[in-house]
Structures are given as structure tokens and as C-alpha cells.
Design a protein around this motif. Structure first.
Motif, PDB file in Angstrom:
ATOM      1  N   VAL A 139      31.575   2.745   1.068  1.00  0.00           N
ATOM      2  CA  VAL A 139      30.948   1.668   0.301  1.00  0.00           C
ATOM      3  C   VAL A 139      29.504   2.082   0.072  1.00  0.00           C
ATOM      4  O   VAL A 139      28.715   2.167   1.017  1.00  0.00           O
ATOM      5  CB  VAL A 139      30.995   0.322   1.045  1.00  0.00           C
TER       6      VAL A 139
ATOM      7  N   LYS B  14      34.389  -0.678  -3.662  1.00  0.00           N
ATOM      8  CA  LYS B  14      33.421  -1.157  -4.647  1.00  0.00           C
ATOM      9  C   LYS B  14      31.988  -0.871  -4.177  1.00  0.00           C
ATOM     10  O   LYS B  14      31.638  -1.205  -3.043  1.00  0.00           O
ATOM     11  CB  LYS B  14      33.578  -2.665  -4.863  1.00  0.00           C
TER      12      LYS B  14
ATOM     13  N   VAL C 271      27.845  -1.502  -4.091  1.00  0.00           N
ATOM     14  CA  VAL C 271      27.000  -2.702  -4.123  1.00  0.00           C
ATOM     15  C   VAL C 271      25.682  -2.343  -4.794  1.00  0.00           C
ATOM     16  O   VAL C 271      25.034  -1.357  -4.436  1.00  0.00           O
ATOM     17  CB  VAL C 271      26.715  -3.236  -2.705  1.00  0.00           C
TER      18      VAL C 271
ATOM     19  N   TRP D 224      32.736   2.464 -12.138  1.00  0.00           N
ATOM     20  CA  TRP D 224      32.245   1.935 -10.868  1.00  0.00           C
ATOM     21  C   TRP D 224      31.173   0.880 -11.101  1.00  0.00           C
ATOM     22  O   TRP D 224      31.020  -0.046 -10.304  1.00  0.00           O
ATOM     23  CB  TRP D 224      31.714   3.064  -9.985  1.00  0.00           C
TER      24      TRP D 224
ATOM     25  N   ALA E  91      31.366  -2.916  -9.513  1.00  0.00           N
ATOM     26  CA  ALA E  91      30.379  -3.100  -8.451  1.00  0.00           C
ATOM     27  C   ALA E  91      30.189  -4.566  -8.078  1.00  0.00           C
ATOM     28  O   ALA E  91      30.262  -5.460  -8.920  1.00  0.00           O
ATOM     29  CB  ALA E  91      29.037  -2.504  -8.872  1.00  0.00           C
ATOM     30  N   VAL E  92      29.924  -4.795  -6.798  1.00  0.00           N
ATOM     31  CA  VAL E  92      29.444  -6.089  -6.318  1.00  0.00           C
ATOM     32  C   VAL E  92      27.955  -6.132  -6.617  1.00  0.00           C
ATOM     33  O   VAL E  92      27.201  -5.268  -6.169  1.00  0.00           O
ATOM     34  CB  VAL E  92      29.690  -6.241  -4.803  1.00  0.00           C
TER      35      VAL E  92
ATOM     36  N   ALA F  71      32.420  -6.004  -0.674  1.00  0.00           N
ATOM     37  CA  ALA F  71      32.706  -4.643  -1.101  1.00  0.00           C
ATOM     38  C   ALA F  71      33.698  -3.942  -0.186  1.00  0.00           C
ATOM     39  O   ALA F  71      34.366  -2.994  -0.602  1.00  0.00           O
ATOM     40  CB  ALA F  71      31.407  -3.842  -1.159  1.00  0.00           C
ATOM     41  N   SER F  72      33.805  -4.392   1.058  1.00  0.00           N
ATOM     42  CA  SER F  72      34.671  -3.719   2.029  1.00  0.00           C
ATOM     43  C   SER F  72      36.144  -4.018   1.811  1.00  0.00           C
ATOM     44  O   SER F  72      37.002  -3.425   2.471  1.00  0.00           O
ATOM     45  CB  SER F  72      34.272  -4.126   3.450  1.00  0.00           C
TER      46      SER F  72
END
Length: 220
Positions: free
Chosen positions: A6, A108, A110, A135, A139-140, A190-191
Motif C-alpha cells: 500500500v 489501492k 493513498v 492507480w 486511489a484512496v 486501502a488495505s
């Protein structure tokens, strides 16, 4: 399951308007948030949290260029200098959101944007560059508006989701809370494995900044 990375990238406004207490409190808040990010990462053993920092003022430059595992990450204070070239910063980040250098099996990324003012370059072109990368779309994204002069409309467009709102930080206490919340909530989001299409939305959990009171020494 093998660890999947991540990539967490801070994008920090270091223009002259951040001079003084704002930049000092930003450095303090991120330094204090790192142990909490480690704790969240420990709760998600299938994810490998990697941190780095990009600053933008008259130019955009990497403050922590190489991704560093959160367990090894040591915060180094940022300094102020010049104007607010957010567009350049977004272009630099966009280059990192292609594959390569991003691995195909990453989770994802961040993108956490912190700003207290108005961009002084073509930020829309930079945002377009991010949105054109797979990506970047996955993305977050988190955004923190420091003080009443921050352009919340720009931060809202960066988030790219009408259901999300920039976090308000109008005092040192609120900035610390926003940094801490954005760090941990984003890592949790994101995890989770990427699912669905590239346009899958991230739902922001509820957040409310601390209420300003008479004990607050400064209001920005």
C-alpha cells in the motif's frame, strides 16, 4: 497470502502562507500520527504499508523519495518556501502511479493532500494526469483544508467523489485530529483488496473535527 504493498503519499503544501505555526503543527501532527499508522498496518498483515512525502511550493520535490516501510519510517520536518504549485506536484505523483513503477499486485494507493491556500499553477492538468492512470483512479484520496483561506473547491475536485468532503483544520487541535484520522482511515480503506472496476468508490467513514472552544490559542 503474500504481503501486497500500500503506497501512502503525503502531498504537503509548503508555500509561504504555511510559515510559522501552521508548518510547525503540520510537522508535529504527522510525526505523532506515524505510530498510529504502524498500529493499523499491524492489524492488516496482508498489506505492506510504504510511506513517502512530496512537498510543493515554488517547485514540487520529494521529501521522502523512496517508499519506506512504515516500521522504518522516520519523519523529517518540512520547511516553507515560495508559491503553491499543486499542479506540478500532481504531475510528479502521476508518474509514480503507472505500472511500472507501481507493481501490478499492489493494493489501492493513498493520496493525502494538505493545503492552506490557492494553487498558483495549472492544477487541473495535474489532476487530469492522475485521473488518467489506473492507480490514480483507484486511489484512496484524502484532503485536509488548513484554515479559512484554503480553496475547498480544489480539494473537493481532487477527491473526485461528491460523497467525500475535505477535512477542516482551523486550529492546531483540529489539524492534529484531521492528520491522525486521515492517516488511519485511509490505511484501513486501502488495505482491503481492490474489487470491481477502476471506478470503485471509497466511502469515507464519518468524521467531525473537534469543536473550537475558548481554550484554542489560535484559529486559522
Amino acid at each position: 497470502m503474500a504481503n501486497r504493498p500500500v503506497h501512502f503519499i503525503w502531498l504537503l503544501d509548503c508555500s509561504y502562507s504555511m510559515l510559522g505555526e501552521k508548518i510547525g503543527q503540520l510537522n508535529y501532527a504527522i510525526r505523532e500520527a506515524v505510530p498510529e499508522m504502524r498500529a493499523v498496518a499491524d492489524d492488516n498483515p496482508a498489506a505492506q504499508l510504504l510511506l513517502r512525502t512530496l512537498t510543493f511550493s515554488t517547485t514540487a520535490q520529494w521529501h521522502h523519495k523512496d517508499p519506506v516501510p512504515v516500521d522504518d519510517f522516520v519523519w523529517q520536518d518540512v520547511q516553507v518556501d515560495g508559491t503553491t504549485n499543486l499542479g506540478e506536484a500532481l504531475h510528479v505523483v502521476a508518474a509514480e502511479l503507472r505500472t511500472p513503477p507501481m507493481p501490478q499486485r499492489a493494493l489501492k494507493p493513498v493520496l493525502a493532500l494538505v493545503s492552506d491556500g490557492v494553487p498558483t499553477d495549472d492544477w487541473k492538468a495535474g489532476l487530469k494526469a492522475i485521473d488518467e492512470t489506473p492507480w490514480g483512479r483507484k486511489a484512496v484520496r484524502m484532503a485536509i483544508a488548513i484554515g479559512t483561506d484554503a480553496d475547498r473547491s480544489v480539494l473537493q475536485e481532487f477527491l473526485g467523489n461528491p460523497e467525500l468532503q475535505p477535512l477542516d483544520a482551523n486550529s492546531p487541535k483540529q489539524l492534529a485530529a484531521a492528520i491522525r484520522w486521515a492517516s488511519t482511515a485511509a490505511v484501513k480503506a486501502a488495505s482491503q483488496p481492490v474489487a470491481g472496476s477502476a471506478t470503485t468508490k471509497v466511502t469515507q467513514p464519518p468524521y467531525a473535527p473537534p469543536v473550537l472552544d475558548d481554550d484554542d490559542d489560535d484559529v486559522w
